[in-house]
Design a protein around this motif. Structure first.
Motif, PDB file in Angstrom:
ATOM      1  N   VAL A 192      62.034  49.533  75.009  1.00 53.11           N
ATOM      2  CA  VAL A 192      61.875  48.463  74.008  1.00 53.11           C
ATOM      3  C   VAL A 192      61.337  49.065  72.704  1.00 53.11           C
ATOM      4  O   VAL A 192      61.847  48.792  71.603  1.00 53.11           O
ATOM      5  N   THR A 193      60.316  49.913  72.831  1.00 51.51           N
ATOM      6  CA  THR A 193      59.722  50.540  71.647  1.00 51.51           C
ATOM      7  C   THR A 193      60.695  51.522  71.013  1.00 51.51           C
ATOM      8  O   THR A 193      60.867  51.552  69.787  1.00 51.51           O
ATOM      9  N   LEU A 194      61.358  52.307  71.846  1.00 51.31           N
ATOM     10  CA  LEU A 194      62.256  53.335  71.304  1.00 51.31           C
ATOM     11  C   LEU A 194      63.428  52.712  70.552  1.00 51.31           C
ATOM     12  O   LEU A 194      63.813  53.186  69.480  1.00 51.31           O
ATOM     13  N   ARG A 195      63.986  51.629  71.074  1.00 52.45           N
ATOM     14  CA  ARG A 195      65.105  50.990  70.362  1.00 52.45           C
ATOM     15  C   ARG A 195      64.646  50.436  69.013  1.00 52.45           C
ATOM     16  O   ARG A 195      65.367  50.524  68.016  1.00 52.45           O
ATOM     17  N   ALA A 196      63.434  49.880  68.988  1.00 48.12           N
ATOM     18  CA  ALA A 196      62.897  49.375  67.718  1.00 48.12           C
ATOM     19  C   ALA A 196      62.692  50.530  66.728  1.00 48.12           C
ATOM     20  O   ALA A 196      62.968  50.396  65.527  1.00 48.12           O
ATOM     21  N   MET A 197      62.230  51.665  67.225  1.00 48.07           N
ATOM     22  CA  MET A 197      62.028  52.830  66.355  1.00 48.07           C
ATOM     23  C   MET A 197      63.362  53.344  65.803  1.00 48.07           C
ATOM     24  O   MET A 197      63.451  53.723  64.634  1.00 48.07           O
ATOM     25  N   ALA A 198      64.389  53.360  66.648  1.00 49.37           N
ATOM     26  CA  ALA A 198      65.705  53.824  66.189  1.00 49.37           C
ATOM     27  C   ALA A 198      66.203  52.939  65.048  1.00 49.37           C
ATOM     28  O   ALA A 198      66.787  53.435  64.072  1.00 49.37           O
TER      29      ALA A 198
END
Ligand SMILES: [Zn+2]
Length: 293
Positions: free
Chosen positions: A253-259
């Motif tokens: 969830v966090t990684l997709r938001a960062m991308a």
């Protein structure tokens, strides 16, 4: 067992979509139980994380009980490597009890283990510890920096309301080769200072919070080869699960938001996070550890 049946509050009913390329949770506290929760079942936490492509974890033990837990976890699980230290809020407590020197001795003995890959979380916390604790906290930070360098391990830094002093002390002592600001909480200017020094910034669920614009700006200021992702579980679950018990399976969830913030595709960020993590902590896999020894 579904996430909700695990005895942790507020978790989503289903796991997020898996990552297209395996990644690392750079900072998790499997030894810490939030009030009202059941303790983590470590094997189940590892299995659930792996199911969404979070195949490797850095377990952080930052008091004596947490360190003992970590030493056990790294022996049992090839998916887990360890980081150990005395937390900046723990150092003044131990000093006041006259137990700091003995505790340093235990940290140093445990830190020599091959699967302890970082000294952390150490650093400064001016939010929880008042002015009377600052000198001993700063001495403790310096001690941990020196330990990381002597043992050739990475350094994981906790910085709460102490950005300037963290950077100053790192400059004065000389930072270890691999220095990570965990749960980065600085702004754009701070991120630039870190990038200049070659430090890694590890982003937690806070980067997804609605009011975290400054943090998202900071993320865009560092090169992709210095970006890491973490949960800091059980704390800091990402939106839309804010307030729930966090767990490593929420890294996607966090990684997709960062991308999205970085305007890179998800596989590109996954690969960067994975490569950066192995550069900082070394390989996880037992066979590859054997080969590289
Ligand atoms: Zn932490």
């Amino acid at each position: 067992m579904s996430p909700q049946e695990s005895g942790q509050r507020g978790l989503p009913e289903t796991l997020p979509d898996p990552m297209p390329i395996d990644v690392v949770d750079n900072h998790v506290h499997l030894d810490i139980t939030r009030e009202g929760d059941e303790p983590f079942d470590v094997a189940e936490a590892v299995r659930r994380a792996r199911a969404v492509g979070v195949t490797r974890l850095v377990q952080v033990g930052c008091d004596l009980d947490g360190i003992r837990f970590t030493m056990d976890a790294i022996e049992r699980h090839t998916a887990i490597v360890g980081a150990i230290a005395l937390h900046p809020n723990e150092v003044p407590r131990l000093a006041a009890a006259g137990r700091l020197e003995d505790a340093y001795g235990e940290v140093e003995r445990c830190a020599a283990h091959e699967r302890i890959r970082a000294i952390g979380e150490t650093g400064l916390d001016y939010f929880r510890t008042g002015p009377e604790g600052v000198p001993v906290q700063q001495d403790g930070f310096r001690w941990h920096i020196d330990l990381a360098k002597r043992l050739g391990k990475a350094l994981q830094i906790h910085d709460r309301d102490a950005h300037d002093d963290v950077l100053r002390i790192l400059d004065e002592e000389g930072a270890p080769e691999h220095t990570v600001l965990h749960c980065f909480s600085g702004d754009l200017a701070m991120a630039r200072e870190c990038a200049e020094r070659g430090y890694y910034l590890s982003f937690a669920g806070t980067v997804t919070f609605k009011n975290a614009r400054a943090l998202r700006d900071a993320l865009t200021a560092i090169p992709l080869d210095r970006v890491l992702v973490e949960t800091d579980a059980p704390y800091l679950a990402p939106s839309p699960h804010r307030g729930a018990t966090n767990a490593s399976f929420l890294v996607p969830v966090t990684l997709r938001a960062m991308a999205a913030v970085l305007t890179v595709d998800v596989p590109t960020l996954c690969r960067a996070v994975s490569d950066n993590s192995e550069r900082v902590y070394g390989p996880w896999d037992a066979e590859r550890i054997g080969q590289s020894a």
